[in-house]
Scaffold this motif. Structure first.
Motif, PDB file in Angstrom:
ATOM      1  N   ALA A 254      25.512  98.377 -54.230  1.00 33.48           N
ATOM      2  CA  ALA A 254      25.570  97.271 -55.198  1.00 33.48           C
ATOM      3  C   ALA A 254      26.614  97.687 -56.342  1.00 33.48           C
ATOM      4  N   ARG A 255      26.244  98.943 -56.885  1.00 32.24           N
ATOM      5  CA  ARG A 255      27.020  99.473 -58.077  1.00 32.24           C
ATOM      6  C   ARG A 255      28.421  99.809 -57.849  1.00 32.24           C
ATOM      7  N   ILE A 256      28.877 100.144 -56.384  1.00 28.26           N
ATOM      8  CA  ILE A 256      29.957 100.439 -56.362  1.00 28.26           C
ATOM      9  C   ILE A 256      31.025  99.425 -55.613  1.00 28.26           C
ATOM     10  N   SER A 257      30.112  98.144 -55.230  1.00 29.74           N
ATOM     11  CA  SER A 257      30.833  97.034 -54.368  1.00 29.74           C
ATOM     12  C   SER A 257      31.680  96.447 -55.225  1.00 29.74           C
ATOM     13  N   GLY A 258      31.552  96.145 -56.601  1.00 29.44           N
ATOM     14  CA  GLY A 258      32.432  95.489 -57.433  1.00 29.44           C
ATOM     15  C   GLY A 258      31.694  93.969 -57.367  1.00 29.44           C
ATOM     16  N   HIS A 259      30.678  93.652 -56.469  1.00 26.89           N
ATOM     17  CA  HIS A 259      30.201  92.365 -56.697  1.00 26.89           C
ATOM     18  C   HIS A 259      28.950  92.300 -55.892  1.00 26.89           C
TER      19      HIS A 259
ATOM     20  N   VAL B  74      20.230  96.026 -61.005  1.00 22.93           N
ATOM     21  CA  VAL B  74      20.542  97.485 -61.073  1.00 22.93           C
ATOM     22  C   VAL B  74      21.918  97.979 -61.359  1.00 22.93           C
ATOM     23  N   THR B  75      22.741  97.043 -61.602  1.00 22.76           N
ATOM     24  CA  THR B  75      24.018  97.307 -62.112  1.00 22.76           C
ATOM     25  C   THR B  75      24.116  97.357 -63.646  1.00 22.76           C
ATOM     26  N   LYS B  76      22.767  97.007 -64.400  1.00 28.10           N
ATOM     27  CA  LYS B  76      22.642  96.939 -65.703  1.00 28.10           C
ATOM     28  C   LYS B  76      21.703  97.857 -66.198  1.00 28.10           C
ATOM     29  N   ALA B  77      20.774  98.476 -65.349  1.00 27.32           N
ATOM     30  CA  ALA B  77      19.621  99.345 -65.924  1.00 27.32           C
ATOM     31  C   ALA B  77      19.277 100.366 -64.927  1.00 27.32           C
TER      32      ALA B  77
END
Length: 281
Positions: A166-171, A229-232
């Protein structure tokens, strides 16, 4: 962590407890899981044509997620066939926070603050104490524990894999929709083979209302988690998500008519303390 992210993950935890209770309450956990995946297919198709493609770097993580999530659904269904909701749920949610924290540190060097580490430990102990003190049928207790622990390992694995993807997916939502689409197709196909097409169709027709509610809640809840998980840090989100055991305990007593035990009250205090500690991290 911001208050917005914290509240969003707690909301996802409530969603998670509700859809798990629907699987347990559906009498046939395997067909109930198949029903949820059928609803996911519709949601995924809508999102796949509405959202941008996830970055190509995240595709290997999506492929791994398909395999891991299918293993998770089968193990979870088997666990619910062998034990009470109130006995199974704490076990399968109790181990992942620590495993995820260790995995996050080893794989991506994601260290935690003192308060954050304390929060993860408190939540984990609260859930494990609840699991240990829960009474369930002794005739199958060892087998139940083995399947529940295996399910917990799958949860830790997909939490790390999905979070990194999810972090490297862009969305994150697009990433979730794409891997969930193929995971759902695979799972439904296998269940049809195991139970027959007629059994699956009959179950969908007779339980479609629960399927729609459970499918929307389960998909929305995990979409929130992957956004979070893209925020914390992943370990914080994982631990907060497992606070769903509190909601599950309420559901198991009030709606599924399972017995109320003192362990559930003790776990409430520990998990609440853990949530507060993570919020202060």
């Amino acid at each position: 962590m911001s208050i917005g992210v914290t509240l969003a993950v707690l909301c996802a935890a409530l969603f998670h407890a509700i859809w798990n209770s629907l699987i347990k309450g559906g009498k046939d956990p395997l067909l109930a899981s198949m029903m949820l995946c059928s609803v996911w297919l519709v949601i995924c198709l809508f999102l796949m044509v509405s959202l941008p493609l996830p970055n190509i770097e995240s595709w290997p993580y999506a492929a791994a997620a398909v395999i891991i999530h299918n293993g998770y659904f089968f193990l979870l269904s088997k666990s619910y066939q062998m034990g009470d909701f109130g006995a199974v749920y704490p076990i399968v949610r109790g181990l992942p926070p620590v495993l995820v924290a260790i995995g996050g540190y080893l794989l991506i060097d994601e260290s935690l603050t003192t308060y954050g580490s304390l929060g993860v430990v408190l939540i984990t102990f609260g859930i494990i104490i609840l699991a240990i003190m829960n009474k369930h049928g002794s005739g199958h207790s060892l087998k139940l524990v083995i399947f529940a622990v295996a399910t917990a390992l799958m949860i830790a694995a997909y939490t790390l894999v999905d979070s990194l993807g999810a972090r490297i997916s862009g969305h994150s939502t697009s990433f979730f929709a794409w891997f969930s689409f193929f995971q759902a197709i695979t799972f439904i196909t296998i269940v049809v083979f195991l139970r027959s097409k007629k059994a699956c169709i009959d179950y969908l027709v007779s339980h479609w209302k629960y399927g729609v509610v459970g499918g929307i809640l389960s998909f929305s809840g995990y979409a929130i988690v992957l956004w979070a998980v893209t925020k914390a840090p992943i370990a914080y989100i994982s631990a907060l998500r497992e606070s769903s055991v509190l909601f599950a305990s309420i559901i198991s007593v009030v709606f599924l008519k399972e017995s109320l035990q003192i362990s559930r009250m003790i776990s409430v205090l520990l998990i609440f303390g853990g949530i507060c500690a993570i919020k202060w991290a």
